[in-house]
Design an enzyme around this catalytic site. Structure first.
Site, PDB file in Angstrom:
ATOM      1  N   ASP A  64       0.752  -1.260  -0.085  1.00 52.36           N
ATOM      2  CA  ASP A  64       0.007   0.024   0.095  1.00 52.36           C
ATOM      3  C   ASP A  64       0.818   1.289  -0.032  1.00 52.36           C
ATOM      4  O   ASP A  64       2.132   1.360   0.286  1.00 52.36           O
ATOM      5  CB  ASP A  64      -1.132  -0.085   1.372  1.00 52.36           C
ATOM      6  CG  ASP A  64      -0.356  -0.344   2.690  1.00 52.36           C
ATOM      7  OD1 ASP A  64       1.062  -0.275   2.551  1.00 52.36           O
ATOM      8  OD2 ASP A  64      -0.896  -0.684   3.457  1.00 52.36           O
ATOM      9  N   ASP A 132      -7.756  -1.655  13.937  1.00 49.33           N
ATOM     10  CA  ASP A 132      -9.310  -1.776  13.418  1.00 49.33           C
ATOM     11  C   ASP A 132      -9.472  -3.113  12.587  1.00 49.33           C
ATOM     12  O   ASP A 132     -10.411  -3.267  11.917  1.00 49.33           O
ATOM     13  CB  ASP A 132      -9.694  -0.551  13.129  1.00 49.33           C
ATOM     14  CG  ASP A 132      -9.065  -0.400  11.611  1.00 49.33           C
ATOM     15  OD1 ASP A 132      -8.124  -0.924  11.082  1.00 49.33           O
ATOM     16  OD2 ASP A 132      -9.456   0.563  10.795  1.00 49.33           O
ATOM     17  N   HIS A 134      -7.408  -3.988  10.039  1.00 49.51           N
ATOM     18  CA  HIS A 134      -7.320  -3.697   8.378  1.00 49.51           C
ATOM     19  C   HIS A 134      -6.158  -4.512   8.260  1.00 49.51           C
ATOM     20  O   HIS A 134      -5.071  -4.643   8.849  1.00 49.51           O
ATOM     21  CB  HIS A 134      -7.121  -2.240   7.974  1.00 49.51           C
ATOM     22  CG  HIS A 134      -5.877  -1.381   8.597  1.00 49.51           C
ATOM     23  ND1 HIS A 134      -6.196  -0.378   9.257  1.00 49.51           N
ATOM     24  CD2 HIS A 134      -4.614  -1.564   8.082  1.00 49.51           C
ATOM     25  CE1 HIS A 134      -4.868   0.251   9.736  1.00 49.51           C
ATOM     26  NE2 HIS A 134      -4.037  -0.590   9.004  1.00 49.51           N
ATOM     27  N   GLU A 139      -9.755  -1.091   5.017  1.00 46.36           N
ATOM     28  CA  GLU A 139     -10.463  -0.846   6.179  1.00 46.36           C
ATOM     29  C   GLU A 139     -11.844  -1.801   6.386  1.00 46.36           C
ATOM     30  O   GLU A 139     -12.270  -2.351   5.275  1.00 46.36           O
ATOM     31  CB  GLU A 139     -10.908   0.778   5.985  1.00 46.36           C
ATOM     32  CG  GLU A 139      -9.666   1.646   6.219  1.00 46.36           C
ATOM     33  CD  GLU A 139      -8.835   1.678   7.356  1.00 46.36           C
ATOM     34  OE1 GLU A 139      -8.895   0.693   8.394  1.00 46.36           O
ATOM     35  OE2 GLU A 139      -8.338   2.580   7.505  1.00 46.36           O
TER      36      GLU A 139
HETATM   37  C1  GLP Z   1      -0.538   0.604   8.420  1.00 49.10           C
HETATM   38  C2  GLP Z   1      -0.383  -0.325   7.083  1.00 49.10           C
HETATM   39  C3  GLP Z   1      -0.419  -1.714   7.497  1.00 49.10           C
HETATM   40  C4  GLP Z   1       0.288  -2.357   8.721  1.00 49.10           C
HETATM   41  C5  GLP Z   1      -0.689  -1.692   9.846  1.00 49.10           C
HETATM   42  C6  GLP Z   1      -0.121  -1.873  11.101  1.00 49.10           C
HETATM   43  O1  GLP Z   1      -1.520   1.316   8.266  1.00 49.10           O
HETATM   44  N1  GLP Z   1      -0.753   0.343   6.084  1.00 49.10           N
HETATM   45  O2  GLP Z   1       0.022  -2.493   6.334  1.00 49.10           O
HETATM   46  O3  GLP Z   1      -0.009  -3.689   8.822  1.00 49.10           O
HETATM   47  O4  GLP Z   1      -0.856  -0.302   9.471  1.00 49.10           O
HETATM   48  O5  GLP Z   1       0.997  -1.030  11.488  1.00 49.10           O
HETATM   49  P1  GLP Z   1       1.944  -1.488  12.457  1.00 49.10           P
HETATM   50  O6  GLP Z   1       2.777  -2.674  12.030  1.00 49.10           O
HETATM   51  O7  GLP Z   1       3.075  -0.375  12.701  1.00 49.10           O
HETATM   52  O8  GLP Z   1       1.383  -1.818  13.828  1.00 49.10           O
END
Ligand code: GLP
Length: 256
Positions: A64, A132, A134, A139
């Site tokens: 992403d 949440d 995702h 989302e």
């Molecule tokens: C972000 C990314 C995701 C990631 C998630 C968790 O928004 N787009 O790909 O898995 O949030 O992030 P973190 O690993 O820093 O908790």
């Protein structure tokens, strides 16, 4: 069902994920890796860099990207992937793609899908999960058949990611993300999560009903999923005893 492995800490999980990736690259030097940003997979990249394996043939597709950040912004996922993955692992930057950078944003989703197909599909997709639920930036409510497209981030995700910016208002509202359908086409999904803040999202993904309200639950529709968690992220799972028992009794010949 997903294979759930509960590990002592993040570095044990990262080391295990790095081993799985290296085994794959030994068998197929031009492995196609699905790359996740976020803090969760950082240990994998560090472990891979430490092992010093030759990864120069590996191809990468990021999950992403934010939409609307200026080129070269340090928090754009292209910059993050370059800094945290491409450079330390010695990947060829021309073989690593990030959605939204191939041409006009209006056609960027289709262009990205075409590029993934042309590479022969993703062999192993690394995934984190948002609080949440995702995955990627899909989302709650995202279709399980969705492909790469532009989406709008929830307030919760923007607040979670505000730590990388000066304020929540600087976190872009729009993003482009591989869809749940794109992610489901990868041959092997490796989902990691650490800490109690992720416990509800992990329980919903692994054991909850398969529902668009919990995008992570799309993993239940995939035949080959590995979930690597610490005790905190596993704390809301109902079948912890079974996961530990299955791991302790895993046949030696069987890989993850
Ligand atoms: C972000 C990314 C995701 C990631 C998630 C968790 O928004 N787009 O790909 O898995 O949030 O992030 P973190 O690993 O820093 O908790």
């Amino acid at each position: 069902m997903a294979e759930v492995v509960i590990l002592d800490d993040e570095s044990a999980a990262a080391g295990l994920a790095a081993n799985v990736i290296l085994d794959l690259v030994r068998r197929k030097p031009a492995t196609v890796l699905g790359l996740a940003t976020g803090s969760t997979p950082l240990g994998i990249w560090l472990a891979l860099a430490d092992r010093g394996a030759d990864l120069s043939d590996v191809r990468g597709f990021a999950l992403d990207e934010y939409v609307g950040l200026p080129d070269g912004h340090p928090q754009s996922y292209r910059s993050v992937i370059t800094r945290e993955v491409v450079e330390p692992l010695g990947l060829d930057p021309n073989r690593v793609m990030v959605p939204g950078h191939l041409g006009p944003i209006e056609t960027a989703g289709n262009d990205y899908e075409r590029a993934i197909r042309a590479a022969g599909g993703v062999d192993l997709q690394v995934l984190g999960i948002g609080t949440d639920g995702h995955i990627g930036f899909n989302e709650p409510g995202s279709s399980f058949e969705s492909l790469t497209r532009v989406k709008t981030l929830t307030r919760q995700t923007r607040e979670d990611n505000a730590r990388f910016f000066d304020s929540v208002d600087e976190v872009p509202v729009n993003c482009i993300t591989q869809g749940l359908g794109t992610i489901r086409r990868a041959k092997h999904l490796v989902l990691l999560a650490f800490g109690e803040a992720k416990a509800k999202a992990i329980a919903a993904a692994v054991e909850g009903p398969v529902t668009a309200s919990a995008p992570g639950s799309a993993i239940q529709l995939h035949p080959h999923v590995t979930v690597l968690v610490d005790g905190g992220a596993a704390s809301e799972l109902a079948n912890v005893d079974y996961y530990r028992y299955a791991w302790a009794n895993k046949p030696e010949w069987e890989s993850l």
